[in-house]
Design an enzyme around this catalytic site. Structure first.
Site, short mmCIF file in Angstrom:
data_model
loop_
_atom_site.label_atom_id
_atom_site.label_comp_id
_atom_site.label_asym_id
_atom_site.label_seq_id
_atom_site.Cartn_x
_atom_site.Cartn_y
_atom_site.Cartn_z
N ASN A 1 0.87 -1.18 0.00
CA ASN A 1 0.00 0.00 0.00
C ASN A 1 0.90 1.23 0.00
O ASN A 1 1.56 1.51 1.00
CB ASN A 1 -0.88 -0.03 1.27
CG ASN A 1 -1.64 1.27 1.46
OD1 ASN A 1 -1.80 2.06 0.52
ND2 ASN A 1 -2.12 1.50 2.67
N LYS B 1 0.03 4.31 -0.14
CA LYS B 1 -0.60 5.50 0.46
C LYS B 1 -0.39 6.70 -0.48
O LYS B 1 -0.48 6.54 -1.67
CB LYS B 1 0.00 5.76 1.85
CG LYS B 1 0.09 4.49 2.70
CD LYS B 1 0.43 4.76 4.11
CE LYS B 1 0.59 3.44 4.84
NZ LYS B 1 0.46 3.55 6.26
N HIS C 1 -9.21 1.16 5.18
CA HIS C 1 -7.90 1.33 5.83
C HIS C 1 -8.07 2.27 7.02
O HIS C 1 -8.85 3.21 6.99
CB HIS C 1 -6.90 1.91 4.83
CG HIS C 1 -5.49 1.86 5.33
ND1 HIS C 1 -4.99 2.80 6.20
CD2 HIS C 1 -4.50 0.97 5.13
CE1 HIS C 1 -3.74 2.49 6.50
NE2 HIS C 1 -3.42 1.38 5.86
N GLU D 1 -6.38 4.65 8.07
CA GLU D 1 -6.17 6.09 7.80
C GLU D 1 -7.43 6.71 7.21
O GLU D 1 -7.72 7.88 7.44
CB GLU D 1 -4.95 6.27 6.89
CG GLU D 1 -3.66 6.02 7.66
CD GLU D 1 -2.51 5.47 6.84
OE1 GLU D 1 -2.55 5.55 5.60
OE2 GLU D 1 -1.57 4.93 7.46
N GLU E 1 -5.04 -5.12 10.60
CA GLU E 1 -4.01 -4.10 10.76
C GLU E 1 -4.23 -3.36 12.08
O GLU E 1 -4.99 -2.39 12.13
CB GLU E 1 -4.09 -3.09 9.60
CG GLU E 1 -3.85 -3.70 8.24
CD GLU E 1 -3.23 -2.69 7.29
OE1 GLU E 1 -2.21 -3.03 6.70
OE2 GLU E 1 -3.75 -1.58 7.18
N GLY F 1 2.96 1.99 10.63
CA GLY F 1 3.92 3.08 10.46
C GLY F 1 4.65 3.45 11.74
O GLY F 1 5.29 4.50 11.82
N SER G 1 3.85 -2.50 10.08
CA SER G 1 5.32 -2.53 10.19
C SER G 1 5.92 -3.87 9.77
O SER G 1 6.88 -4.35 10.39
CB SER G 1 5.77 -2.13 11.60
OG SER G 1 5.35 -0.80 11.89
C1 PEP Z 1 -0.47 0.02 5.93
O1 PEP Z 1 -0.52 1.18 5.64
O2 PEP Z 1 -1.37 -0.72 5.52
C2 PEP Z 1 0.65 -0.46 6.75
C3 PEP Z 1 0.58 -1.66 7.25
O3 PEP Z 1 1.72 0.39 6.92
P1 PEP Z 1 3.19 0.03 7.53
O4 PEP Z 1 3.63 -1.25 6.89
O5 PEP Z 1 4.05 1.19 7.14
O6 PEP Z 1 3.03 -0.11 9.01
#
Ligand code: PEP
Length: 257
Positions: free
Chosen positions: A14, A16, A100, A102, A172, A178, A218
């Site tokens: 992803n 973003k 998601h 966000e 998630e 992040g 992460s």
């Molecule tokens: C994501 O945005 O779906 C995500 C898991 O981000 P990150 O891997 O940077 O934690």
């Protein structure tokens, strides 16, 4: 591992709000060279909307599928800033990330709007990657499972078994996105088992056994193998570590080949 689980692994990136059109074609050109000829996992990338057409073209003839990061539920109309299922399909996009954290955190996404997007995507033959996850405050107050159950049932409300079979779930935990903090493989496994049971309650055992549940938060080359070794973790949704072709390619090679 695929045989033991009976589900093909799926690694999705992803992006973003990162990368221009030029950076998208450069990334995919480089990534294709790093990919095994027949990867052990399905692989997808979700670039921002303006880069989708370039991404589809750059990935043509490779195992890389292109996903969108969101979709609106109406087919067309006065909805400034929104993008429809038909528009994505016309670009050759067949996958979409929905819900998601966000989107939920910054753009007012609710279980109801997630549900409308999921149903619109499915009725237009676009396969959703449905994201679910608890915040740190929800985990620390012992509400992880009730929050996930509500997100899941809300998102799936009115989705038929035939359509449910086309969904991928992505667990998630918001506190792991992040932040560099990863859920331990055991913590993630516990939630994946819970989500598979929720799937079984709403549908049946066979659909629940088949649904792929990705972990996101992460994920990096050095933790991918341990996460993927868990019996109910079927893949990864990768944010930051999907932005560099060599790093993302290492995650795809989590088995060490
Ligand atoms: C994501 O945005 O779906 C995500 C898991 O981000 P990150 O891997 O940077 O934690």
């Amino acid at each position: 591992m695929t045989a033991a689980k009976g589900r093909r692994p799926f690694i999705a990136g992803n992006w973003k709000m990162f990368k221009t059109v030029g950076e998208t074609s450069d990334f995919i050109g480089e990534f294709r060279k790093l990919l095994p000829e027949a990867p052990d996992a399905d692989v997808a990338l979700a670039p921002p909307f303006p880069c989708l057409e370039t991404a589809v073209r750059a990935a043509a003839g490779s195992p890389v599928a292109i996903a969108a990061q969101n979709v609106f539920w109406e087919a067309e109309g006065a909805f400034t800033g929104e993008v429809s299922v038909g528009m994505l399909k016309s670009l050759g996009v067949n996958l979409v990330i929905i819900g998601h954290s966000e989107r939920r955190q910054y753009f007012g996404e609710t279980d109801q709007t997630v549900n409308r997007r999921v149903k619109a995507a499915l009725s237009g033959d676009l396969s959703p990657i449905l994201c679910l996850g608890e915040t740190l405050e929800q985990r620390e107050s012992g509400r992880t499972f009730s929050v996930l159950a509500a997100q899941f049932s809300g998102a799936m409300d009115g989705v038929s078994p035939a359509d449910a079979a086309r969904i991928t779930l992505a667990y998630e935990p918001v506190w792991a996105i992040g932040t560099g903090k990863t859920a331990t493989p055991e913590m993630a496994q516990e939630v994946h088992v819970f989500l598979r049971r929720e799937f079984e309650k709403l549908y049946d055992k066979s659909l629940a056994n088949d649904v792929r549940i990705l972990y996101g938060g992460s994920v990096k080359p050095d933790n991918a193998a341990d996460l993927m070794a868990q019996p109910d973790i079927d893949g990864a949704l990768v944010g930051g570590a999907s932005l560099k072709a060599d790093v993302f390619a290492k995650i795809l090679r989590y088995k060490g080949e």
